[in-house]
Design a protein around this motif. Structure first.
Motif, PDB file in Angstrom:
ATOM      1  N   LEU A 203       0.833  -1.206   0.000  1.00  0.00           N
ATOM      2  CA  LEU A 203       0.000   0.000   0.000  1.00  0.00           C
ATOM      3  C   LEU A 203       0.865   1.252   0.000  1.00  0.00           C
ATOM      4  N   SER A 204       0.550   2.181  -0.908  1.00  0.00           N
ATOM      5  CA  SER A 204       1.110   3.537  -0.812  1.00  0.00           C
ATOM      6  C   SER A 204       0.099   4.323   0.017  1.00  0.00           C
ATOM      7  N   PHE A 205       0.512   4.713   1.204  1.00  0.00           N
ATOM      8  CA  PHE A 205      -0.411   5.275   2.190  1.00  0.00           C
ATOM      9  C   PHE A 205      -0.204   6.781   2.195  1.00  0.00           C
ATOM     10  N   GLY A 206      -1.182   7.507   1.670  1.00  0.00           N
ATOM     11  CA  GLY A 206      -0.970   8.921   1.395  1.00  0.00           C
ATOM     12  C   GLY A 206      -1.457   9.845   2.495  1.00  0.00           C
ATOM     13  N   GLY A 207      -0.560  10.651   3.035  1.00  0.00           N
ATOM     14  CA  GLY A 207      -0.971  11.619   4.052  1.00  0.00           C
ATOM     15  C   GLY A 207      -1.084  13.033   3.515  1.00  0.00           C
ATOM     16  N   THR A 208      -0.303  13.345   2.477  1.00  0.00           N
ATOM     17  CA  THR A 208      -0.165  14.744   2.055  1.00  0.00           C
ATOM     18  C   THR A 208      -1.487  15.359   1.609  1.00  0.00           C
ATOM     19  N   LYS A 209      -2.282  14.595   0.861  1.00  0.00           N
ATOM     20  CA  LYS A 209      -3.531  15.164   0.344  1.00  0.00           C
ATOM     21  C   LYS A 209      -4.563  15.352   1.450  1.00  0.00           C
TER      22      LYS A 209
END
Ligand SMILES: Cc1ncc(COP(=O)(O)O)c(C=O)c1O
Length: 354
Positions: A203-209
């Protein structure tokens, strides 16, 4: 899209939004004294524990800087250069990362049709006919995006179906979760229901957005994929020396469920914008609005003046289809002002023809 400097909020991207104040204060609070570098600090340790508490105690978690890097590093752990990744024709990793995966891994990306951003088992199956044939790159992984590039959301059942099919065919399943929080709150399920419990391997777990300054994670549910990952991350130039600041951001995201509050808000603003736009004759929504993105055909002649005040991207020039994105800091007035301006601009256009 005009790129004039302007200080108001826009609908261009959730990347155009700043950093959530709670995240910024957490970074400031972490800015005291010396702590060990390169991830051996208490902030990183706590962040990893918080993420495991949401996603599963067996998850292998590595913090990185960017979503593109998370995608490339996940896929690099899954495929070799003679192998291929099957993804949606709309997938960010395919359309918008300058061929980073192809360059770094040397692998091929094979696209499957995805009219609403989602691939299907049938689309994946199409690519399996040349398995074993040395003239063809060998499919080894499938990559899906949650929420999709069209702002639609895979249900846990849909993910499970793709995961089962992939695993039956010796393929691994990757999820680009740049907007995973928006998807989870739309479905009203825990994060693990659309990841570990649904059969995702990496999983690429995205926080920035969702309000971080810069903070993504590479997460493996298949432990074998994590082998040697620390070396890959370093070679991939994603090992943060002052990792405590990545850690502090994720801790903030999981404190008082900030991730949920922010994503719920962004989604709610998207629903409001969709409802407003749907009521305007001459505007046509083209995708179901499930997360924080709206796709709508706007009369081409009104677009430039709208973009002056509310920058947004035109997704498809030939149909004048706009992509509007809401974020944690979108205010109701942004939405209602924008919608009245659209209404007014369309009305003015019609009058000219009378
Ligand atoms: C679906 C998706 N995946 C990955 C990324 C890449 O993230 P970054 O810009 O941090 O590299 C983006 C960013 O726009 C995205 O929308």
């Amino acid at each position: 899209m005009p790129h004039k400097h302007h200080s108001g909020r826009a609908f261009a991207s959730d990347n155009w939004a700043g950093v959530h104040p709670e995240v910024l204060s957490a970074m400031a609070a972490a800015n005291a004294g010396h702590v060990p570098s390169y991830g051996a600090d208490p902030y990183t340790r706590e962040a990893i524990e918080r993420i495991r508490a949401e996603l599963g105690e067996d998850a292998e978690v590595f913090l990185v800087f960017s979503g593109t890097a998370a995608n490339v590093l996940c896929l690099q752990s899954m495929v070799r250069s003679h192998q291929a990744v099957i993804c949606a024709e709309t997938a960010h990793v395919y359309t918008s990362e300058c061929g980073a995966a192809e360059k770094q891994i040397g692998c091929k990306l094979l696209t499957a049709p995805a009219p609403h951003g989602k691939i299907t088992v049938a689309g994946v199956r199409e690519h399996l006919r040349y398995i074993g044939n040395e003239h063809h790159a060998q499919p080894r992984a499938v990559s899906i995006t949650q929420a999709t590039e069209y702002g639609t959301v895979y249900t846990p059942h849909e993910i499970r179906e793709i995961a089962d099919f992939a695993h039956e065919n010796s393929l691994l399943l990757h999820m680009d979760g740049a907007r995973i929080f928006n998807a989870a709150v739309h479905l009203d399920v825990p994060l693990r229901a659309i990841t570990s419990d649904a059969g995702i391997d990496a999983l690429s777990f995205g926080g920035t957005k969702n309000g971080l300054m810069t903070g993504e994670a590479v997460i493996f549910f298949d432990q074998q994929l994590a082998q040697d990952f620390e070396f890959r991350r370093m070679q991939g130039m994603q090992l943060a020396s002052k990792m405590r600041f990545l850690g502090a951001q994720f801790i903030a995201l999981f404190t008082n469920a900030l991730w949920r509050r922010s994503a719920l808000h962004a989604n709610r603003m998207a629903q409001l914008l969709a409802t407003e736009l749907a009521g305007i004759p001459g505007v046509k929504l083209t995708q179901r609005v499930q997360a924080n993105e709206i796709f709508a055909i706007l009369p081409a002649e009104i677009v430039p003046s709208l973009q002056e005040r509310w920058p947004f991207h035109i997704w498809n020039d030939s149909t004048s289809e706009a992509r509007l994105i809401t974020s944690f800091d979108t205010e109701e007035a942004d939405v209602t002002d924008f919608a009245s301006k659209v209404r007014e601009a369309i009305g003015a256009g019609e009058k000219q023809w009378i």
